[in-house]
Design an enzyme around this catalytic site. Structure first.
Site, PDB file in Angstrom:
ATOM      1  CB  SER A 138      -0.865  -0.030   1.262  1.00 38.73           C
ATOM      2  OG  SER A 138      -1.260   1.258   1.628  1.00 38.73           O
ATOM      3  CE1 TYR A 151      -4.013  -1.937   5.062  1.00 37.75           C
ATOM      4  CE2 TYR A 151      -2.812   0.129   4.978  1.00 37.75           C
ATOM      5  CZ  TYR A 151      -3.452  -0.911   4.328  1.00 37.75           C
ATOM      6  OH  TYR A 151      -3.521  -0.922   2.962  1.00 37.75           O
TER       7      TYR A 151
HETATM    8  N1  LIG Z   1      -8.012  -2.351  -1.821  1.00 34.20           N
HETATM    9  C1  LIG Z   1      -7.193  -1.324  -1.668  1.00 34.20           C
HETATM   10  O1  LIG Z   1      -7.578  -0.140  -1.743  1.00 34.20           O
HETATM   11  C2  LIG Z   1      -5.727  -1.591  -1.427  1.00 34.20           C
HETATM   12  C3  LIG Z   1      -4.820  -0.544  -1.642  1.00 34.20           C
HETATM   13  C4  LIG Z   1      -3.485  -0.745  -1.374  1.00 34.20           C
HETATM   14  C5  LIG Z   1      -3.050  -1.977  -0.926  1.00 34.20           C
HETATM   15  N2  LIG Z   1      -3.952  -2.973  -0.745  1.00 34.20           N
HETATM   16  C6  LIG Z   1      -3.457  -4.227  -0.167  1.00 34.20           C
HETATM   17  O2  LIG Z   1      -3.688  -5.311  -1.031  1.00 34.20           O
HETATM   18  C7  LIG Z   1      -3.891  -6.501  -0.265  1.00 34.20           C
HETATM   19  C8  LIG Z   1      -5.116  -7.229  -0.809  1.00 34.20           C
HETATM   20  O3  LIG Z   1      -6.212  -6.375  -0.695  1.00 34.20           O
HETATM   21  P1  LIG Z   1      -7.569  -6.560  -1.532  1.00 34.20           P
HETATM   22  O4  LIG Z   1      -7.998  -5.199  -1.897  1.00 34.20           O
HETATM   23  O5  LIG Z   1      -7.403  -7.576  -2.595  1.00 34.20           O
HETATM   24  O6  LIG Z   1      -8.515  -7.097  -0.340  1.00 34.20           O
HETATM   25  P2  LIG Z   1      -9.747  -8.117  -0.310  1.00 34.20           P
HETATM   26  O7  LIG Z   1     -10.617  -7.921  -1.497  1.00 34.20           O
HETATM   27  O8  LIG Z   1     -10.338  -7.967   1.051  1.00 34.20           O
HETATM   28  O9  LIG Z   1      -9.061  -9.566  -0.429  1.00 34.20           O
HETATM   29  C9  LIG Z   1      -8.267 -10.099   0.590  1.00 34.20           C
HETATM   30  C10 LIG Z   1      -7.912 -11.538   0.236  1.00 34.20           C
HETATM   31  O10 LIG Z   1      -6.973 -12.019   1.199  1.00 34.20           O
HETATM   32  C11 LIG Z   1      -7.442 -13.289   1.701  1.00 34.20           C
HETATM   33  N3  LIG Z   1      -6.946 -13.456   3.062  1.00 34.20           N
HETATM   34  C12 LIG Z   1      -7.117 -12.645   4.140  1.00 34.20           C
HETATM   35  N4  LIG Z   1      -6.545 -13.172   5.212  1.00 34.20           N
HETATM   36  C13 LIG Z   1      -5.998 -14.361   4.829  1.00 34.20           C
HETATM   37  C14 LIG Z   1      -5.282 -15.388   5.505  1.00 34.20           C
HETATM   38  N5  LIG Z   1      -5.014 -15.307   6.818  1.00 34.20           N
HETATM   39  N6  LIG Z   1      -4.884 -16.464   4.794  1.00 34.20           N
HETATM   40  C15 LIG Z   1      -5.166 -16.569   3.475  1.00 34.20           C
HETATM   41  N7  LIG Z   1      -5.821 -15.627   2.776  1.00 34.20           N
HETATM   42  C16 LIG Z   1      -6.244 -14.549   3.457  1.00 34.20           C
HETATM   43  C17 LIG Z   1      -8.978 -13.186   1.618  1.00 34.20           C
HETATM   44  O11 LIG Z   1      -9.618 -14.446   1.563  1.00 34.20           O
HETATM   45  P3  LIG Z   1     -10.149 -15.231   2.888  1.00 34.20           P
HETATM   46  O12 LIG Z   1     -10.765 -14.193   3.772  1.00 34.20           O
HETATM   47  O13 LIG Z   1     -11.105 -16.256   2.369  1.00 34.20           O
HETATM   48  O14 LIG Z   1      -8.946 -15.860   3.488  1.00 34.20           O
HETATM   49  C18 LIG Z   1      -9.104 -12.492   0.258  1.00 34.20           C
HETATM   50  O15 LIG Z   1      -8.961 -13.430  -0.782  1.00 34.20           O
HETATM   51  C19 LIG Z   1      -3.999  -6.049   1.205  1.00 34.20           C
HETATM   52  O16 LIG Z   1      -2.807  -6.309   1.916  1.00 34.20           O
HETATM   53  C20 LIG Z   1      -4.219  -4.559   1.109  1.00 34.20           C
HETATM   54  O17 LIG Z   1      -3.678  -3.833   2.188  1.00 34.20           O
HETATM   55  C21 LIG Z   1      -5.279  -2.820  -0.995  1.00 34.20           C
END
Ligand SMILES: NC(=O)c1ccc[n+]([C@@H]2O[C@H](COP(=O)([O-])OP(=O)(O)OC[C@H]3O[C@@H](n4cnc5c(N)ncnc54)[C@H](OP(=O)(O)O)[C@@H]3O)[C@@H](O)[C@H]2O)c1
Length: 267
Positions: A138, A151
């Site tokens: 991020s 975070y």
């Molecule tokens: N969305 C944004 O605006 C944004 C911006 C910058 C960075 N990011 C970063 O990108 C990453 C992914 O975010 P996203 O936007 O794709 O979020 P998301 O849509 O909430 O997806 C999160 C994924 O991670 C999996 N997950 C969570 N905990 C887990 C665990 N303990 N073991 C295995 N899988 C796990 C979830 O599946 P399950 O719950 O089924 O395990 C889901 O598939 C994060 O670290 C976030 O900080 C996101």
């Protein structure tokens, strides 16, 4: 590294960025190994993609579960060429509002999870002298804002992991890409309630990108062996200003962010 014919393991593949990366890599001819905790979405995605898609349920924040994952992947005859560490969660809350166990969870996923999965799959890459590790991170890893201590610190750890890997793996045939993102229109904020309200007003001028735009960027970065991907391009100003004008950057994010009531302008 071309993705055609490669095996790409994606953590967090049931939602958001991870799901989009799995789809994009699969469309480029890769075999994709989908990893997350919940089975329903993984199974549905795997069935939708059809051939060259397999899923594994795993809590990547658990050392024993990651060992079992690695053993299962090997038993199924897969050699991971590209690892995409995208599993992540964590509410944006002030330090005193986060129960200690939640802070531990935030450190586990994404940071420890990325460390453990990399440890599990890098030996195979090293023995083949080919491989790639992607760390999804991020913008907070460049410029911090108030109200997100667990975070933010986990994302700084991710940044350190990527840098340390680049140094350790130099010349080994295995490379690494850090992906630095602004806001992405995934389910992250729905899955981590209360977080979006904490985004500083000044950061809202950076346009939101979609998971599929990020996924295309990640595939291109791996194909071109790029060490860093910053998206959208406006995030580069945030990154550059935090490097050259750290105090001003820090102050503006604090001033327009979820600062404490009654906090003084003077430090
Ligand atoms: N969305 C944004 O605006 C944004 C911006 C910058 C960075 N990011 C970063 O990108 C990453 C992914 O975010 P996203 O936007 O794709 O979020 P998301 O849509 O909430 O997806 C999160 C994924 O991670 C999996 N997950 C969570 N905990 C887990 C665990 N303990 N073991 C295995 N899988 C796990 C979830 O599946 P399950 O719950 O089924 O395990 C889901 O598939 C994060 O670290 C976030 O900080 C996101």
């Amino acid at each position: 590294m071309k993705l055609l014919g490669r095996t790409v393991l994606v953590t967090g593949a049931s939602s958001g960025i991870g799901e989009a990366v799995a789809r994009a890599a699969h469309a480029r001819g890769a075999t994709v190994l989908l990893v997350a905790r919940g089975e329903t979405k993984l199974k549905a995605l795997s069935e939708e993609l059809g051939i060259r898609a397999h899923y594994y349920t795993c809590d990547v924040g658990s050392e024993s579960a990651v060992s079992e994952l690695a053993a299962a992947v090997q038993a199924d005859g897969h050699s991971v060429d590209v690892l995409v560490n995208s599993a992540g969660s964590g509410r944006w809350v002030s330090i005193e509002d986060a129960p200690p166990s939640e802070l531990v969870d935030m450190a586990k996923v994404p940071y420890l999870a990325a460390l453990l999965t990399t440890r599990a799959f890098v030996p195979g890459m090293l023995s083949r002298r080919a491989g790639w590790i992607v760390t999804v991170n991020s913008g907070v890893s460049r410029a911090v804002w108030p109200g997100a201590v667990g975070y933010a610190s986990a994302r700084w750890a991710l940044r350190g992991l990527d840098l340390a890997l680049k140094s350790d793996l130099r010349g080994s045939g295995v490379g690494a890409t850090e992906v630095v993102l602004g806001t992405v229109s995934s389910s992250y904020f729905a899955n981590n309630p209360g977080s979006e309200d904490k985004l500083p007003k000044i950061a809202r001028i950076v346009p939101t990108v979609s998971p599929s735009q990020v996924a295309e960027g990640i595939c291109r970065a791996v194909e071109r062996r790029r060490g860093t991907l910053i998206m959208p391009w406006q995030m580069k100003f945030v990154s550059t200003s935090s490097q050259h004008f750290p105090r001003m950057n820090h102050f503006m994010l604090w001033l327009t962010g979820a600062r404490r009531k009654g906090a003084l302008l003077k430090r």
